[in-house]
Design a protein around this motif. Structure first.
Motif, PDB file in Angstrom:
ATOM      1  N   GLU A  77     -34.515 -53.659 -78.203  1.00 52.59           N
ATOM      2  CA  GLU A  77     -34.728 -52.290 -77.754  1.00 52.59           C
ATOM      3  C   GLU A  77     -34.686 -52.140 -76.236  1.00 52.59           C
ATOM      4  O   GLU A  77     -34.052 -51.224 -75.700  1.00 52.59           O
ATOM      5  CB  GLU A  77     -36.066 -51.771 -78.283  1.00 52.59           C
ATOM      6  N   GLY A  78     -35.351 -53.036 -75.523  1.00 51.68           N
ATOM      7  CA  GLY A  78     -35.383 -52.955 -74.067  1.00 51.68           C
ATOM      8  C   GLY A  78     -34.006 -53.147 -73.456  1.00 51.68           C
ATOM      9  O   GLY A  78     -33.624 -52.448 -72.506  1.00 51.68           O
ATOM     10  N   LEU A  79     -33.261 -54.089 -73.998  1.00 50.88           N
ATOM     11  CA  LEU A  79     -31.917 -54.357 -73.491  1.00 50.88           C
ATOM     12  C   LEU A  79     -30.987 -53.186 -73.787  1.00 50.88           C
ATOM     13  O   LEU A  79     -30.151 -52.811 -72.952  1.00 50.88           O
ATOM     14  CB  LEU A  79     -31.380 -55.647 -74.130  1.00 50.88           C
ATOM     15  N   ARG A  80     -31.144 -52.596 -74.957  1.00 50.96           N
ATOM     16  CA  ARG A  80     -30.305 -51.436 -75.307  1.00 50.96           C
ATOM     17  C   ARG A  80     -30.562 -50.283 -74.347  1.00 50.96           C
ATOM     18  O   ARG A  80     -29.629 -49.629 -73.871  1.00 50.96           O
ATOM     19  CB  ARG A  80     -30.566 -51.006 -76.748  1.00 50.96           C
ATOM     20  N   LYS A  81     -31.816 -50.033 -74.070  1.00 54.90           N
ATOM     21  CA  LYS A  81     -32.168 -48.939 -73.153  1.00 54.90           C
ATOM     22  C   LYS A  81     -31.578 -49.176 -71.771  1.00 54.90           C
ATOM     23  O   LYS A  81     -31.039 -48.257 -71.138  1.00 54.90           O
ATOM     24  CB  LYS A  81     -33.690 -48.819 -73.073  1.00 54.90           C
ATOM     25  N   ALA A  82     -31.656 -50.425 -71.306  1.00 51.32           N
ATOM     26  CA  ALA A  82     -31.124 -50.754 -69.977  1.00 51.32           C
ATOM     27  C   ALA A  82     -29.613 -50.575 -69.923  1.00 51.32           C
ATOM     28  O   ALA A  82     -29.067 -50.032 -68.950  1.00 51.32           O
ATOM     29  CB  ALA A  82     -31.509 -52.184 -69.614  1.00 51.32           C
ATOM     30  N   LYS A  83     -28.916 -51.022 -70.963  1.00 55.04           N
ATOM     31  CA  LYS A  83     -27.456 -50.920 -70.961  1.00 55.04           C
ATOM     32  C   LYS A  83     -26.992 -49.472 -71.104  1.00 55.04           C
ATOM     33  O   LYS A  83     -26.013 -49.053 -70.481  1.00 55.04           O
ATOM     34  CB  LYS A  83     -26.877 -51.807 -72.072  1.00 55.04           C
ATOM     35  N   MET A  84     -27.697 -48.701 -71.909  1.00 51.46           N
ATOM     36  CA  MET A  84     -27.327 -47.292 -72.064  1.00 51.46           C
ATOM     37  C   MET A  84     -27.584 -46.508 -70.780  1.00 51.46           C
ATOM     38  O   MET A  84     -26.872 -45.541 -70.484  1.00 51.46           O
ATOM     39  CB  MET A  84     -28.108 -46.668 -73.217  1.00 51.46           C
ATOM     40  N   SER A  85     -28.568 -46.928 -70.008  1.00 47.47           N
ATOM     41  CA  SER A  85     -28.918 -46.190 -68.791  1.00 47.47           C
ATOM     42  C   SER A  85     -27.815 -46.241 -67.740  1.00 47.47           C
ATOM     43  O   SER A  85     -27.786 -45.419 -66.819  1.00 47.47           O
ATOM     44  CB  SER A  85     -30.229 -46.732 -68.195  1.00 47.47           C
ATOM     45  N   TYR A  86     -26.894 -47.187 -67.861  1.00 45.53           N
ATOM     46  CA  TYR A  86     -25.765 -47.276 -66.940  1.00 45.53           C
ATOM     47  C   TYR A  86     -24.578 -46.428 -67.401  1.00 45.53           C
ATOM     48  O   TYR A  86     -23.522 -46.464 -66.797  1.00 45.53           O
ATOM     49  CB  TYR A  86     -25.334 -48.736 -66.756  1.00 45.53           C
ATOM     50  N   ARG A  87     -24.776 -45.669 -68.458  1.00 47.66           N
ATOM     51  CA  ARG A  87     -23.780 -44.719 -68.943  1.00 47.66           C
ATOM     52  C   ARG A  87     -22.424 -45.386 -69.239  1.00 47.66           C
ATOM     53  O   ARG A  87     -21.457 -45.233 -68.479  1.00 47.66           O
ATOM     54  CB  ARG A  87     -23.568 -43.587 -67.926  1.00 47.66           C
ATOM     55  N   PRO A  88     -22.358 -46.126 -70.334  1.00 42.29           N
ATOM     56  CA  PRO A  88     -21.091 -46.795 -70.667  1.00 42.29           C
ATOM     57  C   PRO A  88     -19.957 -45.817 -70.896  1.00 42.29           C
ATOM     58  O   PRO A  88     -20.167 -44.689 -71.371  1.00 42.29           O
ATOM     59  CB  PRO A  88     -21.428 -47.562 -71.961  1.00 42.29           C
ATOM     60  N   LEU A  89     -18.754 -46.252 -70.563  1.00 38.55           N
ATOM     61  CA  LEU A  89     -17.547 -45.471 -70.818  1.00 38.55           C
ATOM     62  C   LEU A  89     -17.325 -45.366 -72.323  1.00 38.55           C
ATOM     63  O   LEU A  89     -16.959 -44.317 -72.855  1.00 38.55           O
ATOM     64  CB  LEU A  89     -16.355 -46.152 -70.134  1.00 38.55           C
ATOM     65  N   TYR A  90     -17.551 -46.484 -73.011  1.00 37.73           N
ATOM     66  CA  TYR A  90     -17.487 -46.504 -74.476  1.00 37.73           C
ATOM     67  C   TYR A  90     -18.179 -47.764 -74.990  1.00 37.73           C
ATOM     68  O   TYR A  90     -18.467 -48.689 -74.223  1.00 37.73           O
ATOM     69  CB  TYR A  90     -16.035 -46.454 -74.979  1.00 37.73           C
ATOM     70  N   LEU A  91     -18.473 -47.756 -76.272  1.00 36.99           N
ATOM     71  CA  LEU A  91     -19.009 -48.932 -76.936  1.00 36.99           C
ATOM     72  C   LEU A  91     -17.888 -49.551 -77.761  1.00 36.99           C
ATOM     73  O   LEU A  91     -17.236 -48.856 -78.547  1.00 36.99           O
ATOM     74  CB  LEU A  91     -20.184 -48.571 -77.849  1.00 36.99           C
ATOM     75  N   ALA A  92     -17.642 -50.845 -77.539  1.00 43.31           N
ATOM     76  CA  ALA A  92     -16.624 -51.553 -78.312  1.00 43.31           C
ATOM     77  C   ALA A  92     -17.233 -51.935 -79.659  1.00 43.31           C
ATOM     78  O   ALA A  92     -18.083 -52.821 -79.740  1.00 43.31           O
ATOM     79  CB  ALA A  92     -16.146 -52.796 -77.562  1.00 43.31           C
ATOM     80  N   LYS A  93     -16.799 -51.244 -80.699  1.00 47.04           N
ATOM     81  CA  LYS A  93     -17.394 -51.447 -82.021  1.00 47.04           C
ATOM     82  C   LYS A  93     -17.049 -52.824 -82.593  1.00 47.04           C
ATOM     83  O   LYS A  93     -15.966 -53.363 -82.338  1.00 47.04           O
ATOM     84  CB  LYS A  93     -16.911 -50.360 -82.985  1.00 47.04           C
ATOM     85  N   LYS A  94     -17.987 -53.352 -83.367  1.00 47.33           N
ATOM     86  CA  LYS A  94     -17.768 -54.610 -84.073  1.00 47.33           C
ATOM     87  C   LYS A  94     -18.224 -54.452 -85.518  1.00 47.33           C
ATOM     88  O   LYS A  94     -19.098 -53.627 -85.816  1.00 47.33           O
ATOM     89  CB  LYS A  94     -18.518 -55.760 -83.400  1.00 47.33           C
ATOM     90  N   TYR A  95     -17.633 -55.264 -86.379  1.00 43.21           N
ATOM     91  CA  TYR A  95     -17.868 -55.147 -87.807  1.00 43.21           C
ATOM     92  C   TYR A  95     -18.131 -56.524 -88.423  1.00 43.21           C
ATOM     93  O   TYR A  95     -17.676 -57.552 -87.912  1.00 43.21           O
ATOM     94  CB  TYR A  95     -16.650 -54.535 -88.495  1.00 43.21           C
ATOM     95  N   SER A  96     -18.864 -56.506 -89.516  1.00 46.63           N
ATOM     96  CA  SER A  96     -18.967 -57.699 -90.352  1.00 46.63           C
ATOM     97  C   SER A  96     -18.002 -57.549 -91.520  1.00 46.63           C
ATOM     98  O   SER A  96     -17.710 -56.434 -91.959  1.00 46.63           O
ATOM     99  CB  SER A  96     -20.398 -57.889 -90.874  1.00 46.63           C
TER     100      SER A  96
END
Length: 311
Positions: free
Chosen positions: A288-307
């Motif tokens: 959760e903490g890492l997600r919040k930090a990464k989102m706070s930098y306003r990503p251009l996009y999220l590279a989706k991954k799948y199983s």
């Protein structure tokens, strides 16, 4: 004629452990199809090789990974030319079924590859894995921190610059600085508290130590920030020419120094990758903490991954 229709190529497969010395030998496979996710970079695979008991084998078509964690075999999509992906995927499935004697399992597959394969739902279950989406940013945005959306980051940066004026130094570091880097990382990991039930911090630490041990055999760039003559931040990245993308594999800083993370993040890109278009800061592992930090930098996009799981 497909690989499976030829003589039994599986009889000739030689499985290898992953070593730093393999880098230049297998680098060509990483360049065949570069989907722009961290899992397809050599450094990322090398850092996590012990955690996943990483092994690989090659054919004339591509490179195939075999990972094992807590008694389960799995892999990622083969490293091969785009046009060879369906054939190499089928070969990987047969290898898991016939040689390893298990059902085929992928935990991380890139969106482009999944779309190309268009797997039949009666044979494979394909699911999004949000915890492993990569965060991709515009290089120019992280180098400048311009705009309203990044104002808080700029404020943190300015706080660092003003508070420590005349006391900090950015340095490009190399193999000769290994002892200082290890000393800093030991301090950082000793103080770090984590709620990760899989204890991946310990595995990450071990992997970084091995990368540093084999510094001259691999391609990457490192930098550090010294405050009052003491290393207080360190980062390590590698570059994909195919996507004009830098991957930030490691970024650690003393959290007690406000704005230090912002400073090394920005300055590393300014100094080492001044023109790179995209920056991949990898996934958040569901923390959760890492997600919040990464989102706070306003990503251009999220590279989706799948199983992908064989039914």
């Amino acid at each position: 004629m497909s690989m499976l229709q030829e003589r039994n190529i599986m009889d000739d497969i030689e499985v290898h452990d992953l070593f730093a010395r393999d880098y230049y030998k297998i680098k060509k496979y990483f360049d065949m199809r570069d989907p722009g996710i961290c899992d397809s970079m050599f450094i990322d695979n090398y850092i996590w090789r012990n955690y996943y008991d990483s092994k690989y084998f090659t054919t004339d078509k591509g490179l195939f990974w075999i990972y094992q964690l807590r008694g389960e075999y799995f892999t990622i999509l083969p490293l091969c030319k785009p046009e060879d992906l369906p054939e190499c995927f089928d070969f990987a499935v047969h290898y898991f079924n016939e040689v390893l004697g298990v059902k085929f399992k992928i935990y991380i597959a890139d969106e482009e590859g999944v779309n190309q394969l268009n797997l039949p739902s009666d044979r494979f279950k394909v699911e999004e894995e949000r915890d492993y989406f990569d965060y991709v940013y515009a290089g120019e945005a992280l180098r400048t921190l311009r705009g309203k959306k990044l104002r808080k980051k700029k404020n943190h940066l300015n706080s660092f610059l003003n508070t420590y004026e005349g006391r900090y130094e950015y340095r490009h570091v190399c193999c000769e600085d290994r002892d200082a880097i290890v000393n800093f990382l030991n301090r950082w990991y000793d103080k770090k508290e984590s709620d990760d039930i899989y204890n991946r911090l310990a595995a990450e630490y071990q992997g970084i130590m091995e990368v540093l041990e084999h510094c001259r055999e691999l391609e990457y760039r490192m930098a550090a920030v010294y405050v009052d003559g003491v290393m207080e931040a360190f980062t390590l990245g590698s570059y994909s020419r195919t996507n004009d993308m830098v991957f930030i594999h490691v970024e650690k800083a003393n959290p007690a120094i406000r704005g230090l993370y912002n400073y090394i993040n920005k300055t590393f890109l300014e100094k080492e990758y001044p023109n790179v278009e995209f920056v991949n800061r990898e996934d958040d592992m569901g923390l959760e903490g890492l997600r919040k930090a990464k989102m706070s930098y306003r990503p251009l996009y999220l590279a989706k991954k799948y199983s992908i799981t064989q039914r």
